[in-house]
Design a protein around this motif. Structure first.
Motif, PDB file in Angstrom:
ATOM      1  N   ALA A 170      79.738  49.431  44.072  1.00 56.41           N
ATOM      2  CA  ALA A 170      80.574  48.569  44.766  1.00 56.41           C
ATOM      3  C   ALA A 170      81.614  47.827  44.157  1.00 56.41           C
ATOM      4  N   MET A 171      82.159  48.418  43.006  1.00 58.93           N
ATOM      5  CA  MET A 171      83.140  47.820  42.320  1.00 58.93           C
ATOM      6  C   MET A 171      84.566  48.488  42.780  1.00 58.93           C
ATOM      7  N   ALA A 172      84.547  49.617  43.604  1.00 58.43           N
ATOM      8  CA  ALA A 172      85.860  50.012  44.292  1.00 58.43           C
ATOM      9  C   ALA A 172      85.490  50.307  45.587  1.00 58.43           C
ATOM     10  N   LEU A 173      86.299  50.636  46.560  1.00 61.94           N
ATOM     11  CA  LEU A 173      86.296  50.972  48.049  1.00 61.94           C
ATOM     12  C   LEU A 173      84.864  50.324  48.645  1.00 61.94           C
ATOM     13  N   PRO A 174      84.604  49.216  48.430  1.00 58.58           N
ATOM     14  CA  PRO A 174      83.416  48.491  48.922  1.00 58.58           C
ATOM     15  C   PRO A 174      83.172  48.870  50.436  1.00 58.58           C
TER      16      PRO A 174
END
Length: 218
Positions: free
Chosen positions: A53-57
């Motif tokens: 969940a560090m990108a495009l959450p």
């Protein structure tokens, strides 16, 4: 890079099918000779980031366990390399390439065969970590009729290592903002570190070969 080849665009546009589409890209990059232009490292690295969940959450992949991503990527990478090898082996036996492999290029093919016989196992594993090389090396290995059993073993090690290292790196390193904002550069660094031992060995071999020439000149 065109927008439609951007890892962010691919994962975002694929929605719930993001892992399936990514798996197909991983396969095509090494299984099909035309797949050399496809994003590999950066896409798989981003998959690890998305799972953390560090990108495009908002992506459905945010709830996908990391081990599943690693397994899917590793298996598709393995299958892709196997297909590339079989294409090379078939191509070498086909009438289409028969004149090419037995003509003026026969000597080059013999040198390639000698190279893979000597360095094949390590070369196959390391090639998996290098863009473009991982597209053409399986085909080239198959073209030389390198041992199928040895290729399967090296391919298994390389594919699973790549399928674990790159997504896990994305999962962990993606928490660092400077890395998350420079995925391509991070992947290049990972590739460089992966092939550094081969570069060092190559330089040492080159320096060793230069010594007898220098002594002979004296």
């Amino acid at each position: 890079m065109p927008q439609f080849l951007s890892p962010e665009f691919i994962i975002g546009a694929a929605g719930p099918w993001a892992l399936v589409v990514s798996a197909l890209i991983v396969f095509a990059e090494s299984g099909l000779l035309i797949g050399f232009f496809l994003p590999g490292d950066s896409l798989v690295f981003l998959l690890g980031m998305v799972s953390a969940a560090m990108a495009l959450p908002g992506s459905p992949l945010a709830s996908t366990p990391l081990w599943i991503i690693c397994l899917v990527v590793g298996v598709c990478a393995f299958i892709g390399d196997q297909v590339g090898y079989e294409l090379g082996k078939f191509g070498g036996d086909s009438r289409l390439l028969h004149s090419w492999t037995t003509g003026r290029n026969a000597e080059r093919l013999a040198r390639a065969r000698a190279f893979f016989d000597h360095y094949g196992y390590k070369a196959i594993i390391l090639a998996r970590f290098v863009p473009i090389l991982r597209t053409f090396v399986p085909f080239a290995v198959g073209l030389t009729h390198y041992s199928h059993r040895k290729f399967i073993s090296a391919n298994l090690v390389g594919a699973l290592a790549w399928g674990i290292v790159v997504p896990v790196a994305g999962h962990q390193l993606g928490r660092v903002s400077i890395i998350a904002d420079n995925i391509d550069a991070t992947c290049i660094i990972i590739v460089f570190i992966s092939v550094l031992p081969l570069i060092v060995k190559g330089v040492r071999s080159w320096l060793a070969s230069r010594k007898p020439q220098a002594a002979h000149a004296d």
